[in-house]
Design an enzyme around this catalytic site. Structure first.
Site, PDB file in Angstrom:
ATOM      1  N   HIS A   1      -8.371  -1.472   0.431  1.00 40.19           N
ATOM      2  CA  HIS A   1      -7.353  -2.493   0.146  1.00 40.19           C
ATOM      3  C   HIS A   1      -8.138  -3.762  -0.198  1.00 40.19           C
ATOM      4  O   HIS A   1      -9.076  -4.091   0.513  1.00 40.19           O
ATOM      5  CB  HIS A   1      -6.503  -2.833   1.371  1.00 40.19           C
ATOM      6  CG  HIS A   1      -5.882  -1.665   2.052  1.00 40.19           C
ATOM      7  ND1 HIS A   1      -4.521  -1.563   2.218  1.00 40.19           N
ATOM      8  CD2 HIS A   1      -6.405  -0.567   2.646  1.00 40.19           C
ATOM      9  CE1 HIS A   1      -4.247  -0.454   2.892  1.00 40.19           C
ATOM     10  NE2 HIS A   1      -5.374   0.167   3.162  1.00 40.19           N
TER      11      HIS A   1
ATOM     12  N   CYS B   1       0.791  -1.237   0.000  1.00 36.05           N
ATOM     13  CA  CYS B   1       0.000   0.000   0.000  1.00 36.05           C
ATOM     14  C   CYS B   1       0.825   1.289   0.000  1.00 36.05           C
ATOM     15  O   CYS B   1       0.503   2.194  -0.771  1.00 36.05           O
ATOM     16  CB  CYS B   1      -1.072   0.012   1.072  1.00 36.05           C
ATOM     17  SG  CYS B   1      -0.714  -0.881   2.564  1.00 36.05           S
TER      18      CYS B   1
ATOM     19  N   ASP C   1      -2.906  -7.878  -5.254  1.00 39.34           N
ATOM     20  CA  ASP C   1      -3.247  -6.689  -4.488  1.00 39.34           C
ATOM     21  C   ASP C   1      -3.760  -5.556  -5.372  1.00 39.34           C
ATOM     22  O   ASP C   1      -3.418  -5.475  -6.553  1.00 39.34           O
ATOM     23  CB  ASP C   1      -1.976  -6.209  -3.760  1.00 39.34           C
ATOM     24  CG  ASP C   1      -2.290  -5.518  -2.454  1.00 39.34           C
ATOM     25  OD1 ASP C   1      -3.476  -5.378  -2.122  1.00 39.34           O
ATOM     26  OD2 ASP C   1      -1.339  -5.116  -1.769  1.00 39.34           O
TER      27      ASP C   1
ATOM     28  N   LYS D   1     -12.089  -4.873   8.374  1.00 37.43           N
ATOM     29  CA  LYS D   1     -11.894  -5.665   7.165  1.00 37.43           C
ATOM     30  C   LYS D   1     -12.963  -6.725   7.033  1.00 37.43           C
ATOM     31  O   LYS D   1     -13.599  -7.124   8.012  1.00 37.43           O
ATOM     32  CB  LYS D   1     -10.512  -6.312   7.170  1.00 37.43           C
ATOM     33  CG  LYS D   1     -10.230  -7.162   8.386  1.00 37.43           C
ATOM     34  CD  LYS D   1      -8.873  -7.837   8.270  1.00 37.43           C
ATOM     35  CE  LYS D   1      -8.651  -8.811   9.419  1.00 37.43           C
ATOM     36  NZ  LYS D   1      -7.539  -9.693   9.233  1.00 37.43           N
TER      37      LYS D   1
ATOM     38  N   GLN E   1       0.766 -10.982  -3.279  1.00 37.78           N
ATOM     39  CA  GLN E   1      -0.660 -10.701  -3.132  1.00 37.78           C
ATOM     40  C   GLN E   1      -1.233 -10.273  -4.476  1.00 37.78           C
ATOM     41  O   GLN E   1      -0.569  -9.573  -5.235  1.00 37.78           O
ATOM     42  CB  GLN E   1      -0.857  -9.554  -2.138  1.00 37.78           C
ATOM     43  CG  GLN E   1      -0.308  -9.851  -0.755  1.00 37.78           C
ATOM     44  CD  GLN E   1      -0.413  -8.651   0.161  1.00 37.78           C
ATOM     45  OE1 GLN E   1      -0.047  -7.541  -0.218  1.00 37.78           O
ATOM     46  NE2 GLN E   1      -0.902  -8.860   1.366  1.00 37.78           N
TER      47      GLN E   1
ATOM     48  N   ARG F   1       7.612 -11.127   4.855  1.00 35.53           N
ATOM     49  CA  ARG F   1       7.297 -10.992   6.270  1.00 35.53           C
ATOM     50  C   ARG F   1       8.033 -12.070   7.024  1.00 35.53           C
ATOM     51  O   ARG F   1       8.013 -13.235   6.617  1.00 35.53           O
ATOM     52  CB  ARG F   1       5.790 -11.149   6.490  1.00 35.53           C
ATOM     53  CG  ARG F   1       5.029 -10.059   5.755  1.00 35.53           C
ATOM     54  CD  ARG F   1       3.547 -10.293   5.777  1.00 35.53           C
ATOM     55  NE  ARG F   1       2.908  -9.223   5.015  1.00 35.53           N
ATOM     56  CZ  ARG F   1       1.595  -9.116   4.866  1.00 35.53           C
ATOM     57  NH1 ARG F   1       0.796  -9.993   5.430  1.00 35.53           N
ATOM     58  NH2 ARG F   1       1.099  -8.131   4.169  1.00 35.53           N
TER      59      ARG F   1
ATOM     60  N   HIS G   1      -5.205  -1.205  -4.662  1.00 30.80           N
ATOM     61  CA  HIS G   1      -5.669  -0.173  -3.752  1.00 30.80           C
ATOM     62  C   HIS G   1      -6.543   0.789  -4.522  1.00 30.80           C
ATOM     63  O   HIS G   1      -6.154   1.280  -5.568  1.00 30.80           O
ATOM     64  CB  HIS G   1      -4.482   0.511  -3.088  1.00 30.80           C
ATOM     65  CG  HIS G   1      -3.735  -0.432  -2.207  1.00 30.80           C
ATOM     66  ND1 HIS G   1      -2.667  -1.158  -2.653  1.00 30.80           N
ATOM     67  CD2 HIS G   1      -3.961  -0.825  -0.935  1.00 30.80           C
ATOM     68  CE1 HIS G   1      -2.251  -1.956  -1.684  1.00 30.80           C
ATOM     69  NE2 HIS G   1      -3.005  -1.778  -0.625  1.00 30.80           N
TER      70      HIS G   1
END
Length: 731
Positions: free
Chosen positions: A582, A402, A451, A536, A449, A431, A453
């Site tokens: 997200h 992000c 992902d 979330k 991900q 991570r 945004h």
RNA sequence: GCUGCUGUAGCUCAGCUGGUAGAGCGCGUCCUUGGUAAGGACGAGGUCAAGGGUUCGAGUCCCUUCAGCGGCUCCA
């Protein structure tokens, strides 16, 4: 007399001390024999306990529902009682057992016990034999209540030190506590229980593992015995079969066998190597999503794998998740040292001797810390070190995409006409998950991900969130996943781990709740499970054998736009703050593909299969034709190969079946002459001969429609991975 | 991270109370040239996770480290 209302609505009168068992006996002897427990005003209670007592202060008439082995609520009661039977058996066999807690789970139960002697699976037959004896004796479970001080004394007399501690701490606010007696076995327990041990018709010990008193690693180590119980051995066998089925599908085993992925020691823990076959599955999914995202107005972007630590200091990720990130990369050799130094100072764990060593080492490493004075207070020292640190280059292996996408948003001024801005990237993040957490592809240290945004105007949030949910539903459907519920994770107002204003949270939570209600999707709310920056929604998806997986996620975020001072110019020509969404429909490619391997048991549908078509020449005489067929299928866009080994067709077929190739094309002299192929379907077997063109057309349709075949839904009871209801009958 | 168990050929595993490493599958070569789930013969493959210790001698016993699996705790 008391008034009792039965489920059919009739209200009857019974004596003051009447129990559910008495009510059942009044209806019929067979019913009385079948009663396991009762529900009084919706609460599950002992059948042998007076109804009025179970109801407490509630007004009459008391609603009563008798629970038999037909009611799912009764199963929990049975299992909890079986946990007691197990504990009793263990105490008979091994002296010096301290009992801790023994709750039910959605699939069984466990009991934590303190015992010096380690219990191994080799002991299970003995324990099970002892349990069988107890069940055979069918002694009653008898409840009794004691004032706290007497209860404490009883537990002391029973040498149950953990129970004593629990009375002193966990139950500190209760004036009386309940016990259950079963023969010589007496246990502090909230209940409820089955009437007698004979009600257990099937049980089995499953495993033993370590645990800690009250779940805290600093506390006493306990042994946790897992077991399960059912009302019939048939149901139990179905459950045990499902466990076997899950083992058969284990993605780590199949991933190795089918050459999908590997996690190599030499590369590192939790770092996944996608082998060519696994990479096809992943890239096919990625291409599919990419196309869909572009259709839906997303813009693909790319961002680097590392970024300045400051970026994550602003977002809050770095301070908040420091322990589960890889250490920062420092431009200066002394960076790590200074970083360590600051932490020690803050924790006030630095002796003056250690301090002078640090000063010396920093000097040796060439760090100019002239602003640092040993005589200063801690705050000033930290400030001096920070000042130095901030002049150095510090990079973080990105744990989140992000902040990068935020920078892309900020790269140009934005007008309300541009919104929503939807930036998508298959972003790889790193991570440092705890080593004990790593699990195949399901929990890794490097993950990608799917992902994106979304930067939206406040009034667009609702609609955009709605569309995002729709997207998740669409992509899950593409792989045949249609059984799911949504978990709405909210903040815990009492906790301080959440950033931002309470009003912001309330607004975000209300929006999510409203859209979910409108969507008619089943959802449950969980307090205290939100991300630190916003609430979330997670998709809890059920796979082919009924297991639940947490996959896609959609999160609303009012905080990061604030922290990064994001703006757009509204139609009033004034700056406004956008809201961020997200979202990752699959979650991570690693986890999603791992889950898919288990869902399909390695047998991917045609559109995802690494090898879609294998040409099997009957003998070397047809090799040339086989190659031509392979070429035609390749040109038609299929992943095809030819088996040129000198083995017989039978062997080639067997191998292709075991490799889970969706279509086999057997070609011999006959087919070579007529330009045909004999098509064999992995699922339905021999489909007969057809022209190459016809075969291509047939497969093309199945491929393009992303048809999912042969995913057998399990009849077995769901084995949820989520154990949130676990504490229902805890001792 | 804590904890219990485990680590032998590419894979799945055997190897007794310490005495110089074995099977099946897979792989390679050759023979076989075949029609819808295993044709045959021969062969290559191992510093027994790594390091240290005990012993005349360690795959086997002890210690340390690493990794895997179960569980606890964690999960942006």
């Amino acid at each position: 007399m008391i008034q009792v209302q039965l489920p059919d609505g009739t209200v009857k009168e019974y004596p003051d001390q009447a129990t559910a068992m008495d009510v059942a006996a009044g209806i019929g002897a067979r019913l009385a024999a079948a009663v396991i427990a009762a529900q009084v005003n919706g609460k599950v209670v002992d059948a042998a306990r007076p109804i009025a007592e179970s109801a407490g202060d509630a007004p009459q008439p008391y609603s009563l529902k008798l629970l038999t082995d037909k009611n799912p609520e009764a199963l929990g009661v049975l299992r909890h009682s079986c946990a007691h039977i197990m504990a009793r058996a263990v105490m008979k066999l091994f002296p010096g057992v301290s009992l801790a807690f023994g709750p039910t789970l959605s699939t069984g139960y466990y009991y934590d016990i303190g015992l010096d002697r380690p219990i191994s699976e080799d002991d299970f037959p003995r324990i099970e034999a002892e349990m069988q004896k107890i069940i055979g004796d069918a002694e009653k479970f008898e409840r009794f209540v004691l004032p706290r001080d007497e209860a404490r004394k009883l537990c002391m007399d029973l040498k149950q030190d953990l129970k004593v501690e629990h009375i002193d701490t966990g139950l500190g606010d209760q004036s009386t506590v309940s016990f259950y007696r079963q023969g010589e076995f007496v246990d502090l327990c909230r209940g409820p229980h089955i009437p007698d041990a004979g009600r257990v018709k099937a049980f089995k010990l499953l495993s033993v593992a370590g645990s800690y008193w009250k779940g805290d690693a600093n506390n006493r180590r306990l042994q946790r015995l897992y077991g399960t119980a059912f009302f019939s051995s048939k149901e139990q066998q179905a459950y045990l079969d499902q466990i076997e089925e899950a083992k058969r599908r284990a993605h780590r085993v199949l991933g190795k066998k089918l050459n999908l992925f590997s996690i190599a020691n030499d590369v590192g823990q939790g770092l996944c190597l996608w082998l060519p076959k696994g990479a096809i599955v992943r890239s096919t999914l990625e291409e599919f999503i990419k196309r869909e995202l572009i259709n839906r107005g997303y813009q693909p972007v790319y961002s680097p794998h590392i970024a300045r630590v400051e970026l994550y200091e602003i977002s809050g990720h770095f301070p908040y998740y420091r322990d589960s990130q890889f250490a920062p990369l420092f431009g200066h050799d002394a960076g790590q040292l200074v970083d360590f130094w600051i932490r020690r100072l803050k924790e006030h764990k630095l002796s003056s001797e250690e301090e002078s060593k640090l000063v010396g080492t920093a000097k040796l490493m060439g760090a100019d810390l002239s602003g640092y004075r040993a005589s200063d207070n801690t705050e000033a020292k930290v400030a001096a070190l920070r000042e130095w640190e901030q002049k150095q280059e510090r990079y973080l292996l990105k744990p989140m995409n992000c902040p990068h996408h935020i920078q892309i948003y900020k790269s140009q001024p934005r007008s309300y006409r541009d919104l929503p801005v939807r930036l998508a990237e298959f972003g790889t993040v790193y991570r440092h998950e705890q080593s004990g957490e790593l699990n195949g592809m399901l929990r890794v240290r490097g993950l990608t991900q799917d992902d994106a945004h979304l930067f939206v105007a406040p009034e667009q949030v609702e609609e955009e969130f709605r569309q995002t949910l729709d997207l998740v539903k669409f992509v899950l459907a593409s792989v045949g996943l249609d059984d799911y519920r949504i978990q709405l994770s909210l903040r815990d107002p009492a906790s301080d781990k959440y950033a931002g204003e309470p009003e912001m949270w309330s607004k975000a939570e209300a929006t999510l709740r409203k859209v979910l209600q409108d969507s008619k999707l089943p959802f449950t709310e969980r307090q205290g499970e939100a991300a630190f920056y916003g609430p979330k929604t997670d998709f809890m998806v059920r796979d082919a054998i009924g297991r639940e997986w947490q996959l896609g996620t959609v999160q609303l975020d009012f905080l990061l736009p604030e922290r990064f001072q994001l703006e757009y110019i509204g139609n009033d020509n004034k700056p406004h703050r956008p809201v961020m969404i997200h979202r990752a429909p699959f979650g991570s490619m690693e986890r999603f593909c791992g889950m898919l391997i288990e869902h399909f048991a390695g047998a991917f549908p045609l559109w995802l299969a690494p090898e879609q078509v294998r040409v099997l020449p009957v003998s070397e005489k047809t090799e040339e034709y086989a190659r031509q067929v392979e070429k035609k299928f390749r040109e038609a866009g299929f992943r095809a190969s030819t088996d040129l080994k000198s083995s017989k067709v039978q062997a080639k077929i067997r191998e292709a079946q075991l490799d889970l190739v969706p279509y086999m094309l057997v070609v011999g002299p006959k087919e070579a002459e007529t330009g045909q192929v004999a098509v064999r379907d992995r699922i339905d077997g021999d489909l007969g001969a057809m022209s190459v063109e016809a075969a291509i057309a047939r497969l093309k349709k199945e491929n393009e429609d992303r048809v999912v075949r042969q995913v057998v839904k399990s009849e077995a009871p769901a084995a949820a991975t989520n154990e949130s209801g676990a504490e229902l009958y805890a001792d």
